[in-house]
Design a protein around this motif. Sequence first.
Motif: not given
Length: 77
Positions: A34-44
């Motif tokens: 999470w960063s600044k209230g938003h979720a981020y997913v790692l694209e492999g």
Amino acid sequence: MSTTTETKPEPAMPRAARTTSTSALPTAPCSVVWSKGHAYVLEGFRARWVGVDDRGRPQAFTGADLQRRGWTYTRSA
């Protein structure tokens, strides 16, 4: 027969693991931070973090970008 189920509470994550803006980002594909209230997913396959902004538009960041922005494993940061 009992209808109640016992569950063990999840162990609390140490504070150092919750606020990891200075630690290394996870490297497993499909990791979520999470960063600044938003979720981020790692694209492999591209090694970038993807998510959406406040208006639902796609965003992509490098690991260095997320380090600068600050990130955590939990939403409430």
